[in-house]
Scaffold this active site. Structure first.
Site, PDB file in Angstrom:
ATOM      1  N   SER A  22       0.111  14.517  18.394  1.00 31.97           N
ATOM      2  CA  SER A  22      -0.492  13.504  19.274  1.00 31.97           C
ATOM      3  C   SER A  22      -1.191  14.124  20.479  1.00 31.97           C
ATOM      4  CB  SER A  22       0.581  12.498  19.713  1.00 31.97           C
ATOM      5  OG  SER A  22       0.954  11.684  18.630  1.00 31.97           O
ATOM      6  N   ASP A  50     -12.573  23.057  20.996  1.00 31.44           N
ATOM      7  CA  ASP A  50     -13.963  22.608  20.883  1.00 31.44           C
ATOM      8  C   ASP A  50     -14.839  23.178  21.995  1.00 31.44           C
ATOM      9  OD1 ASP A  50     -13.365  21.224  18.603  1.00 31.44           O
ATOM     10  OD2 ASP A  50     -13.208  19.268  19.589  1.00 31.44           O
ATOM     11  N   LYS A  59      -1.082  13.880  13.641  1.00 32.89           N
ATOM     12  CA  LYS A  59      -0.940  12.453  13.955  1.00 32.89           C
ATOM     13  C   LYS A  59      -2.080  12.044  14.886  1.00 32.89           C
ATOM     14  CE  LYS A  59       2.186   8.883  15.629  1.00 32.89           C
ATOM     15  NZ  LYS A  59       1.239   8.278  16.576  1.00 32.89           N
TER      16      LYS A  59
END
Length: 724
Positions: A479, A490, A505
């Protein structure tokens, strides 16, 4: 794993959905009737009507109410009633099968023909089974017969008749008592105390039968106390979980337990459990709890028996989860002994002293380590905590900012952000923490069903730490942990190292109290529904759902070849992709690719990592084993072989590095005044000094700042075979 906690004030869409539900359901009034029994058919109808209404309008991507859904509900409910194929026979299944594609129609019509048939048959078979086990345990068991049992229940067909069913009971009981008998004999052989009484094989065999009889009597007594309402709740869950694994109905008692768990105040061992077929599996360790501190229990371990202090272990196979929880929970300071099957197949007895979860251990903490004249800092974050109702409470975002500042004051040249085993928490804190390491920009994207995406930004141009950064993850980072790791990856702001991928998840759940939609409720508490309302996405557009975050540098661990995570859950929501958010990668990282390559090269040569990889393959092999000999000599030989094989991997747990981890000055002051705090910090420092993954993270920090890693830092062979 913990659900992402959304900053609800920002999520107007969900508020609108709730208002629509309230208006629509205001017409549902309580049924005025005097109940002649605890079973109220009108309450069942109302519950199903509410459940389907809320799911169809609130779920992120609700499945169609059709024959496919019906087949799934049919399978799940039969598996819930008889996971080990020891109650129903094939003729029962033939009767049930007529309803396999009709359950969707029965739900729409609010009739429960399939449930009533399955439930009444189950009650009958449970009563018959009591005679089976009593007859089997009434006579000594012959362990000299050369026979075996296959425990892969999922692939096992149902018994053709009652005779075959009784034979299954005989073999299952024989396996259980054989395991206990072997343990008793081993303990007796290892007992070095004076004046010990040596019991004969026959005496120990009788003891195991008596213990097994008591366990089964207790289990069937518990089952007999469950009424139709309890099993109807199981049926409702079979319906709700078909929409996705995280959409669950919570009966009133379950809702109460959920409220207690999210408050963080409970006594016990601090572990989350789930049923897998006939067994109870550890899914998560609660930070600060006794199981987490003890470091012997791990996610994936299966609990076989539970003993209170010095009492006789009780076999819990086949026992309902809530009854297992009752046996494990208990007052602070009392002992519980768990017999567990580790993920590698070895059997281990673990003693735990029940306690309150130590809140202090759930907060962010940091340490400084120095080697070759260079200082580095490590921040450990067990969860992304916040309390929106109490402005004075601890906030993970603010706490990590404080730890970063304290490490900067110590002159560190690089920081490790450790979110291993972090199951998630507040989305807001994940955004805030990411913002400490990047210039302003998007951090995560959120999408609700049928709506435009929402992008959450770090809007503060300040970068609190712009130096070398490593984020450590593992299979159980989920999460919010995945949001942090994905954003850092990224942006190419730092290097993510750890397991092949994180938990996976990428969905958001909300708990909806079903009682709020009923006016003048006289049918009683209807419980609550936890349902998936949103998905979140990386800034590059990809979801973390199923795939998680793939580490830049993959380090082997014992779960490398086992499916653990969202991808291992049946009916999990699929991976998906949306448009990327506009962002610019970090431009100050000059040695990024070189650091990646150097780390991969080091691990390829590191004998300790090679041993971990070998252990991972062996663990996979052992986990898949399902056939056991029921002959005493063969069974004992098999267990001794497994134990001997497991000892070859002991150097993994005995590993030591030469690093000395120290407290920051602020913690050092507290350590001088608080012995308990000091003991906890020193225990953490000791675990870091045995952690090869942290050691490699430090090597990566060296590479990121262009410092050559010495042969001593690589630690190729030294201490690899060291064993205590």
């Amino acid at each position: 794993m913990n659900s992402i906690i959304l900053f609800m004030k920002r999520n107007i869409k969900l508020v609108i959905v709730t208002i629509l539900l309230s208006v629509s359901l205001f017409a549902f009034s309580a049924y005025e009737k005097s109940k002649s029994s605890s079973h109220d058919p009108e309450k069942d109808k109302l519950l199903i009507e509410l459940l389907m209404f809320v799911i169809e309008r609130g779920h992120y991507d609700p499945a169609s109410i059709d024959d496919n859904l019906s087949k799934g509900i049919y399978k799940d409910f039969i598996d819930a009633l008889d996971p080990s194929r020891r109650y129903f026979i094939q003729s029962d299944i033939d009767k049930f099968a007529k309803h396999e594609t009709l359950i969707d129609d029965q739900i729409k019509n609010k009739e429960f023909t399939f449930f009533d048939l399955a439930y009444s048959t189950y009650v009958k078979r449970m009563e018959e089974s009591q005679k089976f086990y009593k007859d089997i345990l009434d006579e000594p068991i012959d362990y000299n017969v050369n026979e075996s049992i296959n425990t892969d229940y999922e692939k096992m067909p149902f018994a053709k008749n009652e005779s075959e069913l009784k034979e299954r009971w005989r073999k299952q009981i024989k396996l259980s008592t054989l395991s206990s008998l072997t343990d008793k004999i081993k303990l007796q052989e290892e007992d070095k105390s004076e004046n010990k009484k040596i019991k004969s094989f026959e005496e120990l065999e009788k003891e195991t039968r008596e213990s097994s009889l008591k366990t089964l009597d207790d289990y069937f007594k518990f089952i007999s106390e469950l009424d139709r309402n309890d099993w109807f709740g199981v049926f409702v869950n079979a319906i709700s979980s078909r929409f996705d694994p995280h959409t669950n109905y919570m009966a009133p008692d379950d809702k109460e337990r959920f409220d207690v768990s999210i408050s963080g105040k409970f006594e016990g061992i601090g572990a989350r459990l789930q049923k897998k077929n006939d067994f109870t599996e550890i899914t998560e360790l609660i930070s600060g709890g006794p199981a987490w501190r003890g470091k012997e229990l791990e996610p994936g371990d299966v609990i076989l028996k539970v003993a209170q202090g010095d009492g006789e272990p009780v076999d819990i196979s086949g026992m309902r989860l809530d009854n297992v929880v009752k046996k494990i929970k208990g007052p602070k300071g009392t002992e519980v002994r768990l017999t567990v099957k580790k993920v590698d197949g070895t059997i281990k007895v673990i003693s735990l002293i029940r306690d309150m979860v130590e809140t202090e251990e759930t907060y962010a903490k940091s340490s400084v380590v120095e080697r070759n004249g260079v200082k580095y800092g490590i921040i450990y974050l067990p969860k992304f905590y916040i309390d929106f109702e109490n402005k004075d409470s601890r906030d993970a975002g603010k706490d990590v900012a404080i730890e970063v500042e304290r490490l900067k004051q110590q002159g560190v040249s690089g920081i490790i952000m450790d979110v291993r085993d972090n199951g998630g928490g507040s989305l807001k804190t994940a955004v805030d923490i990411t913002g400490l390491f990047i210039e302003q920009g998007p951090v995560v994207q959120i999408k609700s069903a049928g709506t435009k995406k929402e992008v959450l930004y770090d809007r503060d141009a300040k970068v609190q730490w712009d130096g070398p950064l490593v984020v450590m993850v593992n299979n159980f980072s989920a999460s919010a942990s995945e949001i942090l790791a994905a954003a850092i990856q990224d942006y190419k702001r730092g290097i993510v190292i750890g397991s092949k991928q994180t938990y996976g998840k990428g969905t958001v759940q909300n708990v909806i109290d079903l009682n709020q939609f009923v006016r003048g409720n006289t049918v009683g508490d209807l419980g609550a529904l936890k349902t998936t309302t949103q998905k979140f996405y990386r800034i590059n557009g990809g979801s973390t759902q199923l795939e998680g975050v793939s580490s830049d540098v993959v380090m082997p661990d014992r779960y490398s070849h086992i499916n653990i995570g969202e991808r291992d859950l049946e009916n999990a929501m699929p991976w998906s992709k949306i448009d990327a958010a506009p962002y610019d990668t970090w431009k100050k990282q000059v040695n990024f690719e070189k650091a990646l390559q150097n780390s991969k090269s080091r691990m390829a040569l590191n004998e300790h990592f090679q041993l971990i990889e070998k252990n991972a393959k062996w663990t996979k092999e052992r986990k898949d084993a399902a056939v056991y000999s029921l002959k005493f000599d063969e069974f004992k030989k098999e267990q001794e072989k497994i134990e001997a094989e497991s000892k070859t991997f002991k150097p993994i747990t005995d590993y030591q590095n030469d690093l000395k981890f120290k407290p920051i000055p602020e913690d050092e002051v507290v350590m001088q005044k608080d012995e308990s705090f000091k003991e906890k910090r020193e225990r953490w420092f000791e675990s870091l000094s045995k952690d090869i993954y942290v050691e490699e993270a430090l090597n990566v920090l060296d590479d990121l700042q262009g410092k050559p890693v010495t042969k001593g830092d690589i630690n190729l062979k030294k201490k690899v075979v060291k064993s205590k």
